[in-house]
Write a protein that holds these residues in place. Structure first.
Motif, PDB file in Angstrom:
ATOM      1  N   LEU A  73       0.804  -1.166  -0.013  1.00 31.43           N
ATOM      2  CA  LEU A  73       0.134  -0.087   0.017  1.00 31.43           C
ATOM      3  C   LEU A  73       1.119   1.129  -0.220  1.00 31.43           C
ATOM      4  CD1 LEU A  73      -2.928   1.245   0.292  1.00 31.43           C
ATOM      5  CD2 LEU A  73      -2.659   1.037   2.758  1.00 31.43           C
ATOM      6  N   GLY A  74       1.931   1.109   0.923  1.00 26.68           N
ATOM      7  CA  GLY A  74       2.615   2.434   0.679  1.00 26.68           C
ATOM      8  C   GLY A  74       3.376   2.684  -0.563  1.00 26.68           C
ATOM      9  N   ALA A  75       3.911   1.531  -1.261  1.00 28.52           N
ATOM     10  CA  ALA A  75       4.600   1.653  -2.478  1.00 28.52           C
ATOM     11  C   ALA A  75       3.506   2.178  -3.499  1.00 28.52           C
ATOM     12  CB  ALA A  75       5.151   0.118  -2.906  1.00 28.52           C
ATOM     13  N   GLU A  76       2.201   1.902  -3.401  1.00 29.74           N
ATOM     14  CA  GLU A  76       1.458   2.195  -4.231  1.00 29.74           C
ATOM     15  C   GLU A  76       1.019   3.898  -4.433  1.00 29.74           C
ATOM     16  OE1 GLU A  76      -2.350   0.392  -3.700  1.00 29.74           O
ATOM     17  OE2 GLU A  76      -1.547  -1.576  -4.158  1.00 29.74           O
ATOM     18  N   HIS A  77       1.268   4.421  -3.192  1.00 28.48           N
ATOM     19  CA  HIS A  77       1.121   6.006  -3.007  1.00 28.48           C
ATOM     20  C   HIS A  77       2.613   6.653  -2.901  1.00 28.48           C
ATOM     21  CE1 HIS A  77      -2.690   4.082  -1.731  1.00 28.48           C
ATOM     22  NE2 HIS A  77      -3.259   5.541  -1.897  1.00 28.48           N
ATOM     23  N   SER A  78       3.606   5.950  -3.042  1.00 25.66           N
ATOM     24  CA  SER A  78       5.029   6.678  -3.260  1.00 25.66           C
ATOM     25  C   SER A  78       5.103   7.414  -4.336  1.00 25.66           C
ATOM     26  CB  SER A  78       5.918   5.615  -3.127  1.00 25.66           C
ATOM     27  OG  SER A  78       6.145   4.571  -4.155  1.00 25.66           O
ATOM     28  N   HIS A  79       6.094   8.458  -4.494  1.00 25.98           N
ATOM     29  CA  HIS A  79       6.587   9.199  -5.679  1.00 25.98           C
ATOM     30  C   HIS A  79       7.981   9.031  -5.875  1.00 25.98           C
ATOM     31  CE1 HIS A  79       2.784  11.055  -3.865  1.00 25.98           C
ATOM     32  NE2 HIS A  79       2.595  11.396  -5.069  1.00 25.98           N
ATOM     33  N   GLY A  80       8.629   8.250  -4.977  1.00 30.61           N
ATOM     34  CA  GLY A  80      10.138   8.479  -5.247  1.00 30.61           C
ATOM     35  C   GLY A  80      10.703   7.176  -6.306  1.00 30.61           C
ATOM     36  N   GLU A  81      11.789   7.783  -6.736  1.00 28.09           N
ATOM     37  CA  GLU A  81      12.661   6.769  -7.917  1.00 28.09           C
ATOM     38  C   GLU A  81      13.306   5.600  -7.054  1.00 28.09           C
ATOM     39  OE1 GLU A  81      15.316   9.006 -10.441  1.00 28.09           O
ATOM     40  OE2 GLU A  81      14.500  10.917  -9.919  1.00 28.09           O
ATOM     41  N   ILE A  82      13.505   5.825  -5.997  1.00 24.11           N
ATOM     42  CA  ILE A  82      14.034   4.661  -5.177  1.00 24.11           C
ATOM     43  C   ILE A  82      13.038   4.457  -3.750  1.00 24.11           C
ATOM     44  CG2 ILE A  82      15.681   3.985  -3.226  1.00 24.11           C
ATOM     45  CD1 ILE A  82      17.898   5.517  -5.151  1.00 24.11           C
ATOM     46  N   LEU A  83      12.726   3.037  -3.583  1.00 19.48           N
ATOM     47  CA  LEU A  83      11.764   2.907  -2.595  1.00 19.48           C
ATOM     48  C   LEU A  83      12.630   2.128  -1.332  1.00 19.48           C
ATOM     49  CD1 LEU A  83       8.900   1.121  -4.383  1.00 19.48           C
ATOM     50  CD2 LEU A  83       9.037   3.601  -3.890  1.00 19.48           C
ATOM     51  N   LEU A  84      12.521   2.503  -0.027  1.00 21.37           N
ATOM     52  CA  LEU A  84      13.185   2.012   0.968  1.00 21.37           C
ATOM     53  C   LEU A  84      12.363   1.451   1.933  1.00 21.37           C
ATOM     54  CD1 LEU A  84      16.030   1.438   2.588  1.00 21.37           C
ATOM     55  CD2 LEU A  84      15.918   3.644   3.513  1.00 21.37           C
ATOM     56  N   PHE A  85      12.079   0.293   1.934  1.00 25.02           N
ATOM     57  CA  PHE A  85      11.090  -0.462   2.888  1.00 25.02           C
ATOM     58  C   PHE A  85      11.952  -0.580   4.287  1.00 25.02           C
ATOM     59  CE2 PHE A  85       9.941  -1.970  -1.347  1.00 25.02           C
ATOM     60  CZ  PHE A  85       8.595  -1.456  -1.267  1.00 25.02           C
ATOM     61  N   LEU A  86      11.413  -0.151   5.295  1.00 27.77           N
ATOM     62  CA  LEU A  86      11.779  -0.215   6.895  1.00 27.77           C
ATOM     63  C   LEU A  86      11.097  -0.409   7.695  1.00 27.77           C
ATOM     64  CD1 LEU A  86      14.461   0.625   8.324  1.00 27.77           C
ATOM     65  CD2 LEU A  86      13.563   2.788   8.609  1.00 27.77           C
ATOM     66  N   ASP A  87      11.193  -1.457   8.711  1.00 25.00           N
ATOM     67  CA  ASP A  87      10.281  -1.830   9.807  1.00 25.00           C
ATOM     68  C   ASP A  87      10.394  -0.736  10.581  1.00 25.00           C
ATOM     69  OD1 ASP A  87       9.670  -4.286   8.381  1.00 25.00           O
ATOM     70  OD2 ASP A  87      10.476  -5.472  10.001  1.00 25.00           O
ATOM     71  N   GLY A  88       9.247  -0.608  11.292  1.00 26.87           N
ATOM     72  CA  GLY A  88       8.846   0.506  12.264  1.00 26.87           C
ATOM     73  C   GLY A  88       9.569   0.332  13.374  1.00 26.87           C
ATOM     74  N   ASP A  89      10.396  -0.627  13.903  1.00 27.80           N
ATOM     75  CA  ASP A  89      11.282  -0.772  15.047  1.00 27.80           C
ATOM     76  C   ASP A  89      12.395  -0.573  14.834  1.00 27.80           C
ATOM     77  OD1 ASP A  89      11.468  -3.042  13.854  1.00 27.80           O
ATOM     78  OD2 ASP A  89      10.980  -4.454  15.434  1.00 27.80           O
ATOM     79  N   ILE A  90      12.827  -0.027  13.391  1.00 28.87           N
ATOM     80  CA  ILE A  90      14.354  -0.098  13.191  1.00 28.87           C
ATOM     81  C   ILE A  90      14.969   1.545  12.983  1.00 28.87           C
ATOM     82  CG2 ILE A  90      16.129  -0.344  11.426  1.00 28.87           C
ATOM     83  CD1 ILE A  90      14.823  -2.876  11.008  1.00 28.87           C
ATOM     84  N   ALA A  91      15.819   1.978  13.824  1.00 33.70           N
ATOM     85  CA  ALA A  91      16.453   3.400  13.528  1.00 33.70           C
ATOM     86  C   ALA A  91      17.497   3.183  12.545  1.00 33.70           C
ATOM     87  CB  ALA A  91      16.470   4.130  14.987  1.00 33.70           C
ATOM     88  N   LEU A  92      17.656   3.872  11.653  1.00 35.18           N
ATOM     89  CA  LEU A  92      18.934   3.719  10.780  1.00 35.18           C
ATOM     90  C   LEU A  92      19.988   4.686  11.082  1.00 35.18           C
ATOM     91  CD1 LEU A  92      17.445   3.429   7.120  1.00 35.18           C
ATOM     92  CD2 LEU A  92      18.370   1.638   8.378  1.00 35.18           C
ATOM     93  N   ASP A  93      21.195   4.276  10.799  1.00 36.92           N
ATOM     94  CA  ASP A  93      22.243   5.319  11.049  1.00 36.92           C
ATOM     95  C   ASP A  93      22.115   6.322   9.858  1.00 36.92           C
ATOM     96  OD1 ASP A  93      23.371   3.300  12.541  1.00 36.92           O
ATOM     97  OD2 ASP A  93      24.915   2.652  11.028  1.00 36.92           O
ATOM     98  N   PRO A  94      22.842   7.734  10.226  1.00 44.01           N
ATOM     99  CA  PRO A  94      22.255   8.712   9.573  1.00 44.01           C
ATOM    100  C   PRO A  94      22.744   8.913   8.138  1.00 44.01           C
ATOM    101  CG  PRO A  94      23.199   9.666  11.644  1.00 44.01           C
ATOM    102  CD  PRO A  94      23.377   7.936  11.501  1.00 44.01           C
ATOM    103  N   ASP A  95      23.731   7.979   7.776  1.00 42.85           N
ATOM    104  CA  ASP A  95      24.070   8.174   6.285  1.00 42.85           C
ATOM    105  C   ASP A  95      23.532   6.951   5.622  1.00 42.85           C
ATOM    106  OD1 ASP A  95      25.601   6.021   7.712  1.00 42.85           O
ATOM    107  OD2 ASP A  95      27.651   6.547   6.845  1.00 42.85           O
ATOM    108  N   SER A  96      22.713   6.139   5.925  1.00 40.28           N
ATOM    109  CA  SER A  96      22.332   4.840   5.447  1.00 40.28           C
ATOM    110  C   SER A  96      21.473   5.156   4.142  1.00 40.28           C
ATOM    111  CB  SER A  96      21.303   4.263   6.271  1.00 40.28           C
ATOM    112  OG  SER A  96      21.884   3.449   7.332  1.00 40.28           O
ATOM    113  N   VAL A  97      20.346   6.120   3.959  1.00 40.91           N
ATOM    114  CA  VAL A  97      19.848   6.455   2.698  1.00 40.91           C
ATOM    115  C   VAL A  97      20.895   6.838   1.685  1.00 40.91           C
ATOM    116  CG1 VAL A  97      18.185   7.930   1.790  1.00 40.91           C
ATOM    117  CG2 VAL A  97      17.771   6.836   4.032  1.00 40.91           C
TER     118      VAL A  97
END
Length: 338
Positions: A73-97
């Protein structure tokens, strides 16, 4: 060169305090532009309100269907050229994206890029959570395994590739990542896991929660085992689980064979440890003797429970109780809004 928009898609079910850390970590990324899409999977807490107050786009599923339908559902409503799927209990390092974007843009044949988890938990500091963080880091999703496993918990995919491959199979639960990896590779794309995309997860805080999850995942995975899944270097570990299973009835051998029979069960356990020796060595080197002994005892129990669940799943599969629709095929138009 213009920087592509990245859509970070976060399936969420309650645990709003952890979701706040997850969204906050995305807001602190060194990369821009980013759109944050949180999909509330019919939660009963205030997670949707928390995400909305932090500036995220919030969507809601019609029914509680799990992470895969929420991601779709999130992908259907996205606009990005890159999709990053991330579970809601994970905090990414600042340079990950930023790292994910640079890797995907430099390698056009890379169809999916998986991340890893740190060996320390995000929020809970219980012994069980510390065990789980180390186990996940060294055993479940390390970068040095040749099986090329992907995990949808941290997964970057070019939007055009996702449109070509189709959405995640909503009928699968614990093998959805393996299924998606297979479908990506069937289109002649490469897949990879990288430590350059990394985060901390809020792992289960009690051993009971871990054992229940391990048992369920192992049982369901055995039932859902489908085409294209290659066990690779997990074969020795699986064999170790079989040895631990065999060690239980072998405890009765002294009744039949005397003192020599008493050696069989410990030998099976020792062989299982050797087969997974790298995990134990890394933990002892990182955390020392006392925690290493705790980890070893828990890991043997977790491996035994996982092997038991897998055995039951195989039996259910043989008896014809396999989970439905493992060979689901995406319908044309599922992602027409991409």
């Amino acid at each position: 060169m213009e920087r592509p928009l990245v859509s970070v898609i976060i399936p969420s079910f309650n645990r709003s305090h952890v979701l706040r850390l997850c969204v906050g970590a995305i807001q602190k990324q060194t990369y821009s532009p980013i759109e944050i899409i949180v999909v509330d999977d019919c939660g009963t807490e205030d997670a949707a309100e928390v995400a909305s107050s932090m500036g995220a786009t919030v969507l809601r599923t019609e029914v509680n269907g799990g992470a895969s339908p929420a991601r779709n559902l999130g992908a259907e409503h996205s606009h990005g050229e890159i999709l990053l799927f991330l579970d809601g209990d994970i905090a990414l390092d600042p340079d990950s994206v930023e790292n994910a974007v640079n890797i995907l843009r430099s390698e056009p044949k890379l169809g999916a890029l998986g991340g890893i988890l740190h060996p320390e938990p995000l929020a809970s500091r219980s012994l069980a959570a510390q065990y789980r963080a180390l186990q996940m880091h060294y055993w479940w999703m390390p970068t040095d395994r040749p099986t090329l496993e992907l995990h949808a918990a941290v997964l970057a995919v070019p939007a055009e590739v996702f449109k070509e491959i189709g959405p995640f199979n909503p009928n699968l639960s614990d093998t959805v990542s393996a299924d998606y990896r297979y479908r990506v590779m069937q289109k002649d794309y490469e897949v990879r896991i990288t430590a350059a995309v990394c985060g901390r997860a809020d792992h289960d805080s009690t051993l009971r929660m871990i054992l229940r999850k391990v048992f369920r995942r192992a049982r369901v995975s055995a039932m859902e085992w489908a085409r294209g899944e290659t066990p690779g270097d997990s074969v020795p570990r699986a064999f170790g689980g079989v040895l631990l299973l065999a060690a239980v009835p072998a405890l009765a051998l002294p009744l039949l064979f005397g003192p020599l029979g008493a050696l069989v069960s410990p030998l099976f356990v020792a062989a299982a440890v050797v087969l997974d020796g790298s995990t134990y060595r890394r933990v002892f080197a990182r955390r020392g003797l006392l925690f290493g002994l705790y980890f070893s005892a828990v890991h043997l129990l977790v491996t035994l429970v996982g092997a038991t669940g897998a055995g039951i799943g195989v039996l259910q599969r043989v008896l014809g109780r396999r989970r439905p629709s493992p060979q689901w095929v995406p319908r044309t138009g599922d992602l027409e809004s991409q």
